[in-house]
Design a protein around this motif. Structure first.
Motif, mmCIF file in Angstrom:
data_model
loop_
_atom_site.group_PDB
_atom_site.id
_atom_site.type_symbol
_atom_site.label_atom_id
_atom_site.label_comp_id
_atom_site.label_asym_id
_atom_site.label_seq_id
_atom_site.Cartn_x
_atom_site.Cartn_y
_atom_site.Cartn_z
ATOM 1 N N PRO A 87 5.776 13.912 43.527
ATOM 2 C CA PRO A 87 4.899 14.452 44.574
ATOM 3 C C PRO A 87 5.638 14.906 45.831
ATOM 4 C CG PRO A 87 4.814 12.077 44.629
ATOM 5 C CD PRO A 87 5.735 12.425 43.500
ATOM 6 N N HIS A 88 6.468 15.935 45.711
ATOM 7 C CA HIS A 88 7.180 16.534 46.850
ATOM 8 C C HIS A 88 7.874 15.440 47.678
ATOM 9 C CE1 HIS A 88 7.150 20.360 49.538
ATOM 10 N NE2 HIS A 88 8.286 19.690 49.665
ATOM 11 N N MET A 89 8.741 14.692 47.007
ATOM 12 C CA MET A 89 9.371 13.541 47.650
ATOM 13 C C MET A 89 10.883 13.521 47.474
ATOM 14 S SD MET A 89 8.272 10.609 44.839
ATOM 15 C CE MET A 89 9.580 9.467 45.285
ATOM 16 N N SER A 90 11.460 14.594 46.950
ATOM 17 C CA SER A 90 12.881 14.570 46.614
ATOM 18 C C SER A 90 13.775 14.356 47.829
ATOM 19 C CB SER A 90 13.284 15.868 45.911
ATOM 20 O OG SER A 90 13.095 16.985 46.748
ATOM 21 N N ALA A 91 13.309 14.750 49.024
ATOM 22 C CA ALA A 91 14.137 14.643 50.230
ATOM 23 C C ALA A 91 13.817 13.419 51.066
ATOM 24 C CB ALA A 91 13.960 15.899 51.096
ATOM 25 N N ASP A 92 12.797 12.674 50.687
ATOM 26 C CA ASP A 92 12.258 11.637 51.564
ATOM 27 C C ASP A 92 12.886 10.286 51.241
ATOM 28 O OD1 ASP A 92 10.768 13.789 52.252
ATOM 29 O OD2 ASP A 92 8.904 13.093 51.343
ATOM 30 N N THR A 93 13.668 9.790 52.177
ATOM 31 C CA THR A 93 14.342 8.511 52.012
ATOM 32 C C THR A 93 13.835 7.520 53.046
ATOM 33 O OG1 THR A 93 16.156 9.061 53.521
ATOM 34 C CG2 THR A 93 16.391 9.739 51.216
ATOM 35 N N ASP A 94 14.359 6.299 53.007
ATOM 36 C CA ASP A 94 13.877 5.269 53.926
ATOM 37 C C ASP A 94 14.307 5.508 55.368
ATOM 38 O OD1 ASP A 94 16.509 4.839 53.309
ATOM 39 O OD2 ASP A 94 16.314 2.704 52.848
ATOM 40 N N THR A 95 15.195 6.488 55.617
ATOM 41 C CA THR A 95 15.631 6.762 56.994
ATOM 42 C C THR A 95 15.229 8.157 57.465
ATOM 43 O OG1 THR A 95 17.789 7.660 56.295
ATOM 44 C CG2 THR A 95 17.641 5.273 56.677
ATOM 45 N N TRP A 96 14.444 8.884 56.662
ATOM 46 C CA TRP A 96 14.285 10.311 56.944
ATOM 47 C C TRP A 96 13.544 10.595 58.248
ATOM 48 C CZ3 TRP A 96 9.960 13.899 55.459
ATOM 49 C CH2 TRP A 96 8.745 13.233 55.281
ATOM 50 N N LEU A 97 12.573 9.763 58.647
ATOM 51 C CA LEU A 97 11.837 10.035 59.888
ATOM 52 C C LEU A 97 12.750 9.887 61.101
ATOM 53 C CD1 LEU A 97 8.403 8.328 59.135
ATOM 54 C CD2 LEU A 97 9.051 10.742 58.904
#
Length: 313
Positions: A257-267
């Motif tokens: 679900p469009h999450m390939s770039a989203d890591t635990d530090t991304w924000l």
């Protein structure tokens, strides 16, 4: 930042009222479609920053034709996306989905899988994401060709960057085809029945670019007919993907679900990019990640080291 600017956090329904008074706009909710209808006829932000790498949602005429500088969050997503691509390639080659299915069924069934070392990949997208994918796949022993907008020889990082018009010739030799390009007029609906037919039979396809670059019914047909041996999609024409979309049940397709770039530090990483550019903007210094609004993306300098600190063009 509050010591140097009045910070106003606004929902979509207040955009039209607030934008004429704004000097700068941070598009934190980068999936919004509210901005075109709210952009003021006069005035408005002189700088717009988006917490995303893709800027296709911001390429509406009023912003594109304005004098506002547009910047993106390049530098946050490249390696996570490259790791996602590598992970999906390994998952497809090693049939992890089949292993999980048999575990749930309590079935012990030996089978052979594919070795990725020595296979060949084509990566479409000559920007930082595509380059990170190339570096990561080459570390796995995958011979990888990078396709950009124009051909460049002797690139210090990847060697030869192939031109877009060389893509068709490269597809026929590739075991893996990775789409990591921005959505432009040139790439809209690029991966259709004709493109899938040019690929080596049994090749696998991974899309971390944008959903509208793929004609989904043609992808589904290519999977069902065996022209494609498998695929992994992280982006779709309609998001969230409707529960009744046939892609959910397509053979050998991995859906995320469009999450390939989203890591635990991304924000935190996204906030740091904006804060750094805010400091530059206040000081009148060149901004990082300035989008060429005619091209629809941030141009990459010939040398990757220069690209990291590329200012306005």
């Amino acid at each position: 930042m509050a010591a140097h600017a009045e910070l106003v956090c606004i929902p979509e329904d207040r955009l039209a009222a607030e934008l004429p008074h704004a000097d700068a706009l941070l598009v934190w909710e980068f999936g919004t479609d509210a901005l075109p209808g709210a952009w003021p006829e006069r005035g408005g932000p002189r700088w717009v920053h988006t917490a995303s790498a893709g800027v296709d949602r911001l390429m509406f005429p009023a912003l594109r034709d304005s004098e506002a500088i547009l910047t993106n969050s390049r530098g946050v997503f490249e390696q996570p996306i490259a790791e996602y691509v590598a992970g999906q390639i390994i998952a497809l080659a090693k049939d992890f989905a089949g292993t999980y299915d048999r575990q749930r069924e309590h079935v012990w069934r030996h089978r052979v899988t594919q070795r990725v070392w020595g296979t060949r990949a084509v990566v479409l997208g000559g920007g930082p994401i595509g380059r990170a994918v190339v570096r990561t796949l080459r570390a796995l022993g995958i011979e990888t060709d990078l396709v950009g907008r124009t051909r460049r020889e002797g690139d210090p990082e990847v060697g030869t960057v192939h031109a877009f018009d060389e893509l068709d010739g490269l597809l026929a030799r590739a075991d893996w085809v990775v789409c990591a390009a921005p959505l432009t007029e040139q790439t809209q609906d690029l991966f259709d029945a004709a493109t899938f037919a040019r690929m080596k039979r049994g090749a696998r396809f991974v899309n971390v670019g944008r959903g509208p670059m793929v004609v989904e019914k043609d992808l589904l047909a290519a999977l069902e007919e065996g022209q494609l041996g498998g695929a992994a999609l992280d982006v779709f024409r309609e998001e969230p993907l409707p529960a009744d979309n046939p892609l959910w049940d397509a053979p050998n397709l991995l859906v995320s679900p469009h999450m390939s770039a989203d890591t635990d530090t991304w924000l935190d990483d996204l906030a740091e990019v904006f804060a750094d550019n805010f400091t530059r903007w206040r000081a009148g210094r060149p901004l990082r990640n300035v989008v060429d609004k005619e091209l629809g993306y941030v141009p990459v300098a010939d040398a990757p080291q220069a690209a990291a600190e590329e200012g306005p063009r």
